[in-house]
Design a protein around this motif. Structure first.
Motif, PDB file in Angstrom:
ATOM      1  N   GLU A  44       5.146  25.352   5.842  1.00 55.02           N
ATOM      2  CA  GLU A  44       3.606  25.561   5.966  1.00 55.02           C
ATOM      3  C   GLU A  44       2.849  25.877   4.520  1.00 55.02           C
ATOM      4  O   GLU A  44       2.196  25.269   4.169  1.00 55.02           O
ATOM      5  CB  GLU A  44       3.370  26.423   6.740  1.00 55.02           C
ATOM      6  N   LEU A  45       3.957  26.835   3.774  1.00 53.34           N
ATOM      7  CA  LEU A  45       3.395  27.132   2.353  1.00 53.34           C
ATOM      8  C   LEU A  45       3.484  25.922   1.579  1.00 53.34           C
ATOM      9  O   LEU A  45       2.404  26.001   0.847  1.00 53.34           O
ATOM     10  CB  LEU A  45       4.162  28.075   2.047  1.00 53.34           C
TER      11      LEU A  45
ATOM     12  N   LYS B 201      -5.986  30.445   3.655  1.00 59.28           N
ATOM     13  CA  LYS B 201      -5.915  29.079   2.843  1.00 59.28           C
ATOM     14  C   LYS B 201      -7.481  28.910   2.321  1.00 59.28           C
ATOM     15  O   LYS B 201      -7.478  28.168   1.177  1.00 59.28           O
ATOM     16  CB  LYS B 201      -5.391  28.356   4.065  1.00 59.28           C
TER      17      LYS B 201
ATOM     18  N   SER C  21      -1.105  30.719   3.831  1.00 58.42           N
ATOM     19  CA  SER C  21      -0.733  29.172   4.393  1.00 58.42           C
ATOM     20  C   SER C  21      -1.796  28.447   5.571  1.00 58.42           C
ATOM     21  O   SER C  21      -1.524  27.152   5.588  1.00 58.42           O
ATOM     22  CB  SER C  21       0.658  29.514   5.012  1.00 58.42           C
TER      23      SER C  21
ATOM     24  N   SER D 291       3.477  33.669   2.887  1.00 54.93           N
ATOM     25  CA  SER D 291       3.692  33.763   4.385  1.00 54.93           C
ATOM     26  C   SER D 291       4.978  33.696   4.818  1.00 54.93           C
ATOM     27  O   SER D 291       6.000  33.808   3.839  1.00 54.93           O
ATOM     28  CB  SER D 291       2.819  32.769   5.290  1.00 54.93           C
TER      29      SER D 291
ATOM     30  N   TYR E 242       3.458  29.281  -4.264  1.00 61.10           N
ATOM     31  CA  TYR E 242       3.822  29.984  -3.207  1.00 61.10           C
ATOM     32  C   TYR E 242       4.998  30.827  -3.186  1.00 61.10           C
ATOM     33  O   TYR E 242       5.812  30.459  -4.008  1.00 61.10           O
ATOM     34  CB  TYR E 242       3.721  29.213  -1.945  1.00 61.10           C
TER      35      TYR E 242
END
Ligand code: NDP
Length: 256
Positions: free
Chosen positions: A46-47, A24, A19, A41, A64
């Motif tokens: 955030e993902l 990343k 993430s 994560s 994700y």
């Protein structure tokens, strides 16, 4: 026609802790070379943003999954979901990690167990679950993200350094288990990279000290880990296994 040794078209990659930071950057490098990528994560917002950024303009898919790697049921569920989605995970990047510094005479059992679980046990469990499908197809790439602190250390990095050093032992043993199946297992040992992890732990003077310790005299940008990861994840790295690739700006070039 020239063969592109770094081409990942048709390959699937799972990057834990994808993430932000180094995960990343590596996930983006794989997507840019054609792979279908899954990141995970504990933070869904955030993902979501990271997957959209990584996938922008790419041919392959970027997905994700939420996963707390301190929880064994989450790690097992992540492996099952990745296999369900991809059939086989061709490239596994064991990147998620934590550093909770405590001097040796102040190490708390709870902290020790947490760091060992996330930085070591979850990596063994995820690898164990994904390897049978790699073995069937006789191709796979596994990379554990260790650290220069797995080779040397700093005060109070007891649990962290213990786990990061253990990853090399794990990589060496499984490289021998899996070599006959065309699967390589390696570690990357990053030096100081500009991510949330060191920024949240170090004082300003320690940050200066870290950059001065490298031969290049500066911190690494997360993007600078994408190339080394691509080497170990692609055909280009087919004869490298059981190794630790230090990516440390030359920090270990210095004798004293
Ligand atoms: P960051 O803190 O920037 O990123 C860590 C990633 O791991 C995040 O995606 C984070 O997401 C995830 N993560 C942390 N805990 C868990 C958990 N329990 N379950 C699932 N995911 C988790 O760190 P870096 O990018 O700097 O570090 C990546 C790896 O590189 C680590 O293994 C670290 O030890 C190693 N490393 C980093 C160095 C550096 O200088 N940056 C140097 C040497 C090694 P979330 O917290 O939202 O779950």
């Amino acid at each position: 026609m020239l063969c592109d040794l770094f081409d990942l078209k048709g390959r699937t990659a799972l990057v834990t802790g994808g993430s932000r930071g180094l995960g990343k950057a590596m996930a983006k490098g794989f997507a840019e070379h054609g792979a279908d990528v899954m990141i995970c994560s504990r933070n869904e917002e955030e993902l979501k943003v990271a997957a959209a950024e990584i996938g922008k303009g790419m041919e392959g898919s970027v997905e994700y999954r939420l996963c707390d790697m301190s929880r064994r049921e989450d790690t097992d569920a992540l492996a099952a979901t990745a296999l369900e989605r991809f059939g086989t995970v061709d490239i596994l990047i064991n990147n998620a990690g934590v550093n909770i510094p405590q001097p040796i005479d102040e190490v708390k059992d709870e902290t020790w167990d947490q760091v060992i679980e996330i930085n070591l046990t979850s990596i063994m469990r995820l690898t164990r679950a994904l390897v049978p499908a790699m073995k069937k197809q006789k191709w796979g790439r596994i990379v554990h993200i260790s650290s220069v602190l797995g080779v040397g250390s700093k005060p109070a990095r007891n649990a962290y350094s213990a786990t990061k050093a253990s990853l090399l032992g794990l990589a060496k043993a499984s490289a021998l288990d899996l070599g006959p199946f065309g699967i390589t297992v390696n570690c990357i040992g990053p030096g100081p990279f500009l991510t949330d992890m060191p920024m949240s732990l170090l004082s300003d003077s320690e940050k200066d000290e870290f950059s001065r310790a490298t031969a290049l005299g500066r911190w690494g940008e997360p993007r600078e880990l994408a190339g080394p990861a691509l080497l170990l994840a692609s055909e280009a790295g087919s004869y490298i296994t059981g190794e630790m690739l230090l990516v440390d700006g030359g920090a270990f070039a210095r004798a004293l």
